[in-house]
Design a protein around this motif. Structure first.
Motif, PDB file in Angstrom:
ATOM      1  N   MET A   1      23.660  12.583  12.798  1.00 50.11           N
ATOM      2  CA  MET A   1      24.181  12.268  13.961  1.00 50.11           C
ATOM      3  C   MET A   1      23.263  11.595  14.928  1.00 50.11           C
ATOM      4  O   MET A   1      22.001  12.146  14.817  1.00 50.11           O
ATOM      5  N   GLN A   2      23.574  10.726  15.776  1.00 48.91           N
ATOM      6  CA  GLN A   2      22.357  10.215  16.682  1.00 48.91           C
ATOM      7  C   GLN A   2      22.298  11.237  17.728  1.00 48.91           C
ATOM      8  O   GLN A   2      23.045  12.047  18.104  1.00 48.91           O
ATOM      9  N   GLN A   5      24.838  11.606  20.609  1.00 49.26           N
ATOM     10  CA  GLN A   5      25.846  12.416  20.162  1.00 49.26           C
ATOM     11  C   GLN A   5      25.424  13.866  20.126  1.00 49.26           C
ATOM     12  O   GLN A   5      26.098  14.572  20.773  1.00 49.26           O
ATOM     13  N   ARG A  96      33.108  11.275  14.675  1.00 49.82           N
ATOM     14  CA  ARG A  96      33.081  10.134  13.836  1.00 49.82           C
ATOM     15  C   ARG A  96      32.305   9.202  14.432  1.00 49.82           C
ATOM     16  O   ARG A  96      32.109   9.203  15.659  1.00 49.82           O
ATOM     17  N   ASP A  97      31.821   8.384  13.667  1.00 53.52           N
ATOM     18  CA  ASP A  97      30.770   7.038  14.396  1.00 53.52           C
ATOM     19  C   ASP A  97      31.719   5.931  14.477  1.00 53.52           C
ATOM     20  O   ASP A  97      32.909   5.964  14.518  1.00 53.52           O
ATOM     21  N   GLU A  98      31.210   4.913  14.900  1.00 55.76           N
ATOM     22  CA  GLU A  98      32.137   3.818  15.558  1.00 55.76           C
ATOM     23  C   GLU A  98      32.790   3.169  14.214  1.00 55.76           C
ATOM     24  O   GLU A  98      33.750   2.430  14.340  1.00 55.76           O
ATOM     25  N   VAL A 103      30.653  12.212  10.842  1.00 54.63           N
ATOM     26  CA  VAL A 103      29.172  12.186  10.909  1.00 54.63           C
ATOM     27  C   VAL A 103      28.870  13.663  11.389  1.00 54.63           C
ATOM     28  O   VAL A 103      27.794  14.311  11.235  1.00 54.63           O
TER      29      VAL A 103
END
Length: 217
Positions: A1-2, A5, A96-98, A103
């Motif tokens: 994950m970023q 986030q 979830r990501d874009e 994630v």
């Protein structure tokens, strides 16, 4: 994950833990970690399950790590159990990501062990015999109120508004009032006559018919 986030979910976990107290564990798993055996990146009230940051995944997380994307679904409000016997109400939500890829996982584990025990105790305290009526029986403040209540019950028993009742339905209602002792109440006769729109003579006739029906039965 970023990192952005992770920062958000760490703060969210902390807020929820404060909101719901020490019995609510909030966990954030990173599904993109290089080492799946250390998926927990944030945890609040870890004493609930005995876990900490850097610990490994639960059964649900393992399934997520090995399943295809199309099989991943959030799991709200299900029961889990800890190694030391606590019962938890858990919810698992995928982060979830874009592109819609899972994630991470945001999980709540609320210790309901004491609440369930209290619920069982309360169930015993408020429980009744299986043969007892399901609806609470009213406790009235006066015999006038009691008569009003019995008249309403007689109408409910018949299931037809008084204005639309046939003679047979009125006899049935009068029979109920007789069986429940309504006519032992002083001046009950005139009130019943007025309510059902019948004369005193008709009331006696219906009572005779109701009592005759009982003997026939």
């Amino acid at each position: 994950m970023q990192e952005a986030q992770l920062d958000f979910y760490r703060r969210l976990a902390h807020a929820l833990a404060l909101q719901f107290g020490s019995g609510c564990e909030v966990v954030v798993h990173d599904l993109e970690t290089k080492d799946p055996s250390h998926s927990i990146v944030a945890i609040e009230n870890g004493h609930v399950t005995g876990r900490k940051v850097g610990d490994g995944p639960s059964h649900v997380v393992l399934e997520a790590l090995h399943a295809g994307e199309h099989t991943l679904e959030d799991r709200p409000a299900y029961l889990t159990k800890t190694a030391d016997g606590k019962t938890l109400k858990s919810s698992t939500v995928f982060i979830r990501d874009e592109r819609g890829r899972a994630v991470g996982i945001f999980a709540l584990n609320f210790d309901i062990t004491v609440l369930r025990a209290a619920g069982d105790l309360i169930g015993e305290l408020v429980g009744t015999e299986p043969s007892a009526p399901h609806e609470p029986e009213p406790i009235v403040r006066s015999v006038a109120d009691l008569l009003d209540d019995l008249i309403e019950q007689s109408v409910q028993l018949v299931g037809t508004p008084v204005a639309l009742m046939t003679k047979e339905e009125k006899v049935r209602a009068i029979r109920y009032l007789n069986d429940t002792g309504a006519f032992l109440i002083t001046k009950s006769g005139p009130k019943v006559c007025k309510y059902f729109g019948i004369s005193k003579y008709t009331l006696y006739s219906y009572l005779d018919e109701a009592r005759s029906g009982e003997k026939d039965a």
